[in-house]
Design an enzyme around this catalytic site. Structure first.
Site, PDB file in Angstrom:
ATOM      1  N   ASP A  16       2.317   1.938   3.379  1.00  0.00           N
ATOM      2  CA  ASP A  16       3.261   0.986   3.994  1.00  0.00           C
ATOM      3  C   ASP A  16       4.684   1.495   3.868  1.00  0.00           C
ATOM      4  O   ASP A  16       5.521   1.248   4.732  1.00  0.00           O
ATOM      5  CB  ASP A  16       3.233  -0.387   3.291  1.00  0.00           C
ATOM      6  CG  ASP A  16       1.868  -1.020   3.300  1.00  0.00           C
ATOM      7  OD1 ASP A  16       1.072  -0.696   4.196  1.00  0.00           O
ATOM      8  OD2 ASP A  16       1.602  -1.843   2.401  1.00  0.00           O
ATOM      9  N   HIS A  75       0.869  -1.176   0.000  1.00  0.00           N
ATOM     10  CA  HIS A  75       0.000   0.000   0.000  1.00  0.00           C
ATOM     11  C   HIS A  75       0.909   1.230   0.000  1.00  0.00           C
ATOM     12  O   HIS A  75       1.994   1.194   0.595  1.00  0.00           O
ATOM     13  CB  HIS A  75      -0.835   0.126   1.280  1.00  0.00           C
ATOM     14  CG  HIS A  75      -1.721  -1.013   1.627  1.00  0.00           C
ATOM     15  ND1 HIS A  75      -1.281  -2.134   2.281  1.00  0.00           N
ATOM     16  CD2 HIS A  75      -3.063  -1.174   1.482  1.00  0.00           C
ATOM     17  CE1 HIS A  75      -2.302  -2.943   2.494  1.00  0.00           C
ATOM     18  NE2 HIS A  75      -3.400  -2.394   2.018  1.00  0.00           N
TER      19      HIS A  75
HETATM   20  C1  XLS Z   1      -7.450  -6.657   4.870  1.00  0.00           C
HETATM   21  C2  XLS Z   1      -7.022  -6.859   3.492  1.00  0.00           C
HETATM   22  C3  XLS Z   1      -5.976  -5.880   2.969  1.00  0.00           C
HETATM   23  C4  XLS Z   1      -5.880  -5.921   1.476  1.00  0.00           C
HETATM   24  C5  XLS Z   1      -5.123  -4.798   0.877  1.00  0.00           C
HETATM   25  O1  XLS Z   1      -8.149  -7.468   5.457  1.00  0.00           O
HETATM   26  O2  XLS Z   1      -6.594  -8.182   3.366  1.00  0.00           O
HETATM   27  O3  XLS Z   1      -4.751  -6.125   3.568  1.00  0.00           O
HETATM   28  O4  XLS Z   1      -5.326  -7.114   1.007  1.00  0.00           O
HETATM   29  O5  XLS Z   1      -5.630  -3.563   1.231  1.00  0.00           O
END
Ligand code: XLS
Ligand code: CA
Ligand code: CA
Length: 444
Positions: A107, A104
């Site tokens: 991140d 993301h």
């Molecule tokens: C949360 C999600 C998230 C997505 C990406 O539960 O898994 O991590 O994969 O935003």
């Protein structure tokens, strides 16, 4: 080379085989091993997720971070820490030997105090990421924008009652789509973490559906405008953090896309643990997606059957994964998607080397599931039995019905004349289950 973070692991994790006692060796995962005519790595296209492994220090809703992560110690210079975090991540990817990663925007880049600062932070770190990618050969499986952590998104992003929040989310996605393109990302994911509601008392379902559809159209327009060649993916999840999330499961997403003229533009990123939260099996979600042209990519993890949380644990059950893998092989594979380990360590696994154990176990598990699935495909017993079960639909009566040559009246006439007289046939479930188990037990 700068500072080394994973000093207990000196080089790439070796292959040790099923009898190996080395906890830092792969037992099954062999990227070059040919399975059904293709290297294992081309089937699985595994990736490490940035957020759980490098941007999370073990914080939960009752406790602080527990993990030994120098790049996450609060109070430091945020850009310097971000650079350390990325260095640690690429050191890890290279030592583990996986071809992909996912992240993301938030991140990797500090938020700063404005969108402009966030964007320039992100751009600087993306310059670094490009350099690392070129030097290591590690590639971006998918990028995504975090539209759920900041308080502005408390009531959703696209589905927010305030259009200014919609606009802010649009700004983030515009930029992150361009970043993903710059890094050669093969997919772009939209997970609607807060596109849902906590209570219907303050929620207008009609408006929120229209807003979400508009947002998804804008993303498609921008993708085509900039010529991003990757695949757009929606990641279903039924709940958490909201009480109810609109992208509930693959079937719900599919219906929403059809309703809003978006079919063909999006596929799904299916997470194993989200399938179980929706009351389905992972197998169901993958099979539904495969049957409807919605299979995009996989977030590999598992929940804990004793509770209903999104525990995001590393996959460790070949039995659970063999049949989803079988569906994927039968559908022609997962590319340009892959298997992203959207999984995190347990909070007490505080040591940096625990990250290696977790990913080694996850990779060995999906690799073995692939071997079982490939064997099932090669023998084709399941496919042949299914074909036999539906054979009537390829014969005269079935074809006539599907081709529109029969009406209710014409069918009534056939039944009344005794021309049609069906007899129940066994579904043979137990025999089929035995057949699968035999492969799970015996494939090497
Ligand atoms: C949360 C999600 C998230 C997505 C990406 O539960 O898994 O991590 O994969 O935003
Ligand atoms: Ca996920
Ligand atoms: Ca999850």
């Amino acid at each position: 080379m700068g500072e080394e973070f994973f000093t207990e692991v000196t080089g790439p994790i070796p292959f040790g085989g099923l009898e190996s006692r080395d906890p830092l060796a792969f037992k099954v995962w062999q990227p070059d091993r040919v399975v059904l005519g293709r290297p294992m790595v081309d089937h699985l296209r595994p990736g490490v997720c940035f957020w759980h492994s490098f941007s999370w220090a073990g914080v939960d809703m009752f406790g602080n971070g527990t993990m030994d992560r120098p790049w996450l110690v609060p109070g430091g210079d945020e850009m310097a820490q971000a650079r350390q975090r990325m260095a640690a991540a690429f050191e890890f990817f290279t030592k583990l030997g996986t071809p992909y990663y996912c992240f993301h925007d938030r991140d990797v880049a500090p938020e700063g105090d404005s969108f402009a600062t966030f964007r320039s932070n992100l751009d600087a770190l993306v310059d670094d990421a490009l350099g690392y990618q070129e030097r290591t050969g590690v590639r971006l499986l998918w990028g995504t924008a975090n539209l759920f952590t900041h308080p502005r998104y408390q009531a959703g992003a696209a589905t927010n009652p305030d259009p200014a929040v919609f606009a802010y989310a649009a700004a983030q996605v515009t930029h992150m789509l361009e970043v993903t393109q710059r890094l050669g990302g093969e997919n772009y994911v939209l997970w609607g973490g807060r596109e849902g509601y906590d209570t219907l008392l303050n929620t207008d379902l009609r408006r929120e559906g229209e807003q979400l559809a508009r947002f998804l159209h804008l993303v498609v327009e921008h993708k085509h405008k900039i010529g991003f060649e990757g695949q757009l993916l929606i990641e279903p999840k039924p709940m958490e953090p909201t009480k109810h999330q609109y992208d509930y499961d693959v079937q719900t997403v599919y219906g929403f896309l059809l309703k809003h003229g978006l079919e063909g533009e999006y596929r799904t990123n299916i997470e194993a643990n989200h399938a179980t939260l929706a009351g389905h099996s992972f197998h169901h979600e993958v099979a539904f997606a495969a049957a409807n042209g919605m299979l995009g990519s996989i977030d590999a993890n598992r929940g804990d059957p004793q509770n209903g949380w999104d525990t995001d644990q590393f996959p460790n059950s070949v039995e659970d994964l063999a049949l989803p893998m079988y569906e994927i092989l039968r559908a022609g594979g997962i590319a340009p998607g892959g298997f992203n380990f959207d999984a995190k360590l347990r909070r007490q696994s505080t040591h940096r080397t625990d990250l290696f154990y977790a990913h080694i176990g996850g990779l060995d598990t999906i690799a073995r599931a692939l071997l079982v699935a490939a064997d099932l495909v090669e023998r084709d017993d399941l496919g042949a039995r299914k074909d036999r079960r539906y054979a009537g639909w390829d014969a005269d009566l079935g074809k006539a019905i599907l081709d529109g040559h029969e009406s209710l009246e014409s069918l009534e006439a056939k039944v009344a004349a005794g021309e049609v007289d069906p007899r129940p046939v066994s579904g043979g479930q137990e025999a089929l289950e035995n057949l699968v188990n035999q492969r799970v037990w015996s494939v090497r």
